[in-house]
Design an enzyme around this catalytic site. Sequence first.
Site, short mmCIF file in Angstrom:
data_model
loop_
_atom_site.label_atom_id
_atom_site.label_comp_id
_atom_site.label_asym_id
_atom_site.label_seq_id
_atom_site.Cartn_x
_atom_site.Cartn_y
_atom_site.Cartn_z
N GLY A 185 0.77 -1.20 0.13
CA GLY A 185 0.01 0.05 -0.05
C GLY A 185 0.89 1.56 0.00
N SER A 186 0.19 2.43 0.37
CA SER A 186 1.06 3.72 0.33
C SER A 186 1.77 3.59 1.48
CB SER A 186 0.01 4.73 0.40
OG SER A 186 -0.82 4.59 1.55
N VAL A 189 -0.18 3.82 4.69
CA VAL A 189 -0.63 2.59 5.12
C VAL A 189 0.65 1.80 5.74
CG1 VAL A 189 -1.32 0.30 4.16
CG2 VAL A 189 -2.50 2.05 3.26
N GLY A 190 1.52 1.94 5.38
CA GLY A 190 2.88 1.39 5.79
C GLY A 190 3.06 1.66 7.16
N GLU A 207 5.55 -3.33 1.22
CA GLU A 207 5.59 -3.12 -0.04
C GLU A 207 4.88 -1.91 -0.48
OE1 GLU A 207 7.28 -5.02 -2.26
OE2 GLU A 207 7.81 -6.35 -0.98
N CYS A 241 2.80 0.71 -9.13
CA CYS A 241 3.65 1.34 -8.17
C CYS A 241 4.82 1.55 -8.63
CB CYS A 241 3.81 0.22 -7.13
SG CYS A 241 4.48 -1.47 -7.46
P1 NAD Z 1 -5.57 0.73 -0.53
O1 NAD Z 1 -6.22 1.90 -0.27
O2 NAD Z 1 -6.05 -0.52 -1.21
O3 NAD Z 1 -4.77 0.20 0.89
C1 NAD Z 1 -4.07 -1.04 1.01
C2 NAD Z 1 -4.44 -2.10 1.94
O4 NAD Z 1 -4.29 -1.31 3.37
C3 NAD Z 1 -5.88 -2.42 1.86
O5 NAD Z 1 -5.80 -3.47 2.42
C4 NAD Z 1 -6.69 -1.28 2.89
O6 NAD Z 1 -7.83 -1.86 3.54
C5 NAD Z 1 -5.36 -1.08 4.00
N1 NAD Z 1 -5.32 0.21 4.47
C6 NAD Z 1 -5.89 1.34 4.07
N2 NAD Z 1 -5.66 2.45 4.90
C7 NAD Z 1 -5.15 1.64 6.16
C8 NAD Z 1 -4.78 2.33 7.28
N3 NAD Z 1 -4.78 3.59 7.80
N4 NAD Z 1 -4.30 1.34 8.29
C9 NAD Z 1 -4.14 -0.06 7.83
N5 NAD Z 1 -4.60 -0.51 6.50
C10 NAD Z 1 -4.99 0.40 5.70
O7 NAD Z 1 -4.06 1.01 -1.25
P2 NAD Z 1 -3.36 2.39 -1.49
O8 NAD Z 1 -2.78 2.31 -0.30
O9 NAD Z 1 -4.17 3.40 -2.22
O10 NAD Z 1 -2.13 1.66 -2.31
C11 NAD Z 1 -1.36 2.36 -3.48
C12 NAD Z 1 -0.05 2.69 -3.05
O11 NAD Z 1 0.42 1.49 -2.72
C13 NAD Z 1 0.53 3.37 -3.83
O12 NAD Z 1 1.54 4.06 -3.26
C14 NAD Z 1 1.42 2.27 -4.83
O13 NAD Z 1 2.86 2.68 -4.99
C15 NAD Z 1 1.89 1.16 -3.70
N6 NAD Z 1 1.71 -0.02 -4.25
C16 NAD Z 1 2.97 -0.56 -3.91
C17 NAD Z 1 3.16 -1.92 -4.34
C18 NAD Z 1 4.67 -2.61 -3.99
O14 NAD Z 1 4.53 -3.75 -4.50
N7 NAD Z 1 5.56 -1.95 -3.46
C19 NAD Z 1 2.40 -2.59 -5.27
C20 NAD Z 1 1.22 -1.95 -5.45
C21 NAD Z 1 1.06 -0.79 -4.82
#
Ligand code: NAD
Length: 496
Positions: A185-186, A189-190, A207, A241
């Site tokens: 995730g972003s 999220v991390g 990731e 990503c």
């Molecule tokens: P998303 O909104 O789908 O969130 C990812 C997961 O995290 C979901 O399951 C969601 O329920 C959970 N989540 C959301 N907010 C949260 C919080 N505050 N606390 C805990 N869990 C939470 O996805 P996103 O974050 O919009 O993803 C896009 C980002 O992910 C971009 O920055 C992209 O670069 C990155 N990404 C990285 C990879 C990689 O392999 N490194 C792959 C795909 C996407």
Amino acid sequence: MAAIVKSAREAFATGKTLPMSFRRKQLEGLLRMYDEGKQEIMDALKQDLRKTTFEGTLYEIEILKTDVKGILRNLKDWTKEEQLPFNALSFTDNASVHKDPLGVVLILGTWNYPFVMALQPLAGAIAAGNCAVIKPSEVSANSSATIARLLPRYLDKDCYKVFEGDVTATITLLEEKFDYIFATGSVAVGRSVMAAAAKHLTPVTLELGGKSPTYIDDSVNMERTVKRILWGKLINLGQTCIAPDYVLISKARQQEFLDVASKVLAEYYGDNWQKNPDLTRIINERHFNRLKKVLDATKGRVAIGGQTDQKDLWISPTIIVDVDPATDSTMEDEIFGPILPIVNVESPEAAIKFIRNRPKPLALYIFSENSDLIEKFKTKTSSGGLCVNDCVVHTGYVGLPFGGVGTSGMGNYHGKYTVDTFCHKKAVLQRGISAVSEKLGDSRYPPYTNGKIKLMSFGIGAIHKFDVTYNKFVTHALAAALGAGILFAGLALKSL
Ligand code: NAD
């Protein structure tokens, strides 16, 4: 939630995930799911992202299948206990590294490649003998529902559970104790995942994302370079990503880049890009508005594209020049859409400095035909991955690890690296119990004497010299010396 985790924990405690036959059966189940469920997967991807059959087939299903097939082929090898090489100083012992499963692991997926992000880590978790709770992204709701529907048909229902829910539910789920968390995730999220994991001291793989720079050196063939960059930028309409986030190029070659880009875009998508079926859509209104805000706020010049249509969640492929990297909206956060800003740098050294002054990217791309320059980028920059003269393809390259560094993430996966992620490498030492073994180690016992210090220091200092790799070197050196001796003796005899 507690009940889901508890029941997965009970299933793990039975030991049913340990036999290789069980793991193999689950992995084969995944493969069957990708074949038999292909239409359901494609339909969900169409509903969520208007993803094309081409991209759904190649960048979701085929990636998943190739990874599982590789794991199945190497399952025994990648999970076997590793014996330490024979060591003449400790010949009565047996030392090995045993690969234990971790227990119940949580996998959080994201929406841009909804199947790959949730299910590619799962294959490694299964191979390593774990139970898993899979939480697909609620943002790609149709894909999430499809995973929840398909998975129990093909995998053991007690060991592998799908949890569907929104952000609040995910945060509550993270209060449960897992043995490992693998989250995509972003960066935000991390941070949230890592804070929750810290409460239980749960290890994590993160990731994440960020801005992936693309440097174009003056030495390149522009046609090939632009073709590759625009392909990587526009698959999934930039919602990848590791999509090239911005381009670094000299002012002298910028116009050529733009001219070739117009030509290539016409070749790829004709003259009505919005009607072209090969381009995906922005996932939802929230992300559309985020990207529209970036476009509206830029102080750069839109050289190509720039059209938007909210009802169709459409943002056209857009290239922006005259961008001030310090203040422009396009240079603040990861773009994650079809907008490509161009920043001018007048030398490779300036490009390296630019990259080093920013957070470590998930991917770095260099287009150059100068091998010294490529070497310079390799050693002077740090990024999750580095791909030279192409973009994005390194993620599907069999045998390479995938993951970030710094704020773009921690840990890595794909193939063997996923299996390693979900194993605990347990050091196992079985000591000899014979009289010889006891004698070899008895200088450690009190009363302590100077003689024992000398003996023990010699043993500790010399132990690495007595392992089989060192012995092999000595044996080869002796064999070479013997060969040379025989040769000389033969020559000497002949001359008599
Ligand atoms: P998303 O909104 O789908 O969130 C990812 C997961 O995290 C979901 O399951 C969601 O329920 C959970 N989540 C959301 N907010 C949260 C919080 N505050 N606390 C805990 N869990 C939470 O996805 P996103 O974050 O919009 O993803 C896009 C980002 O992910 C971009 O920055 C992209 O670069 C990155 N990404 C990285 C990879 C990689 O392999 N490194 C792959 C795909 C996407």
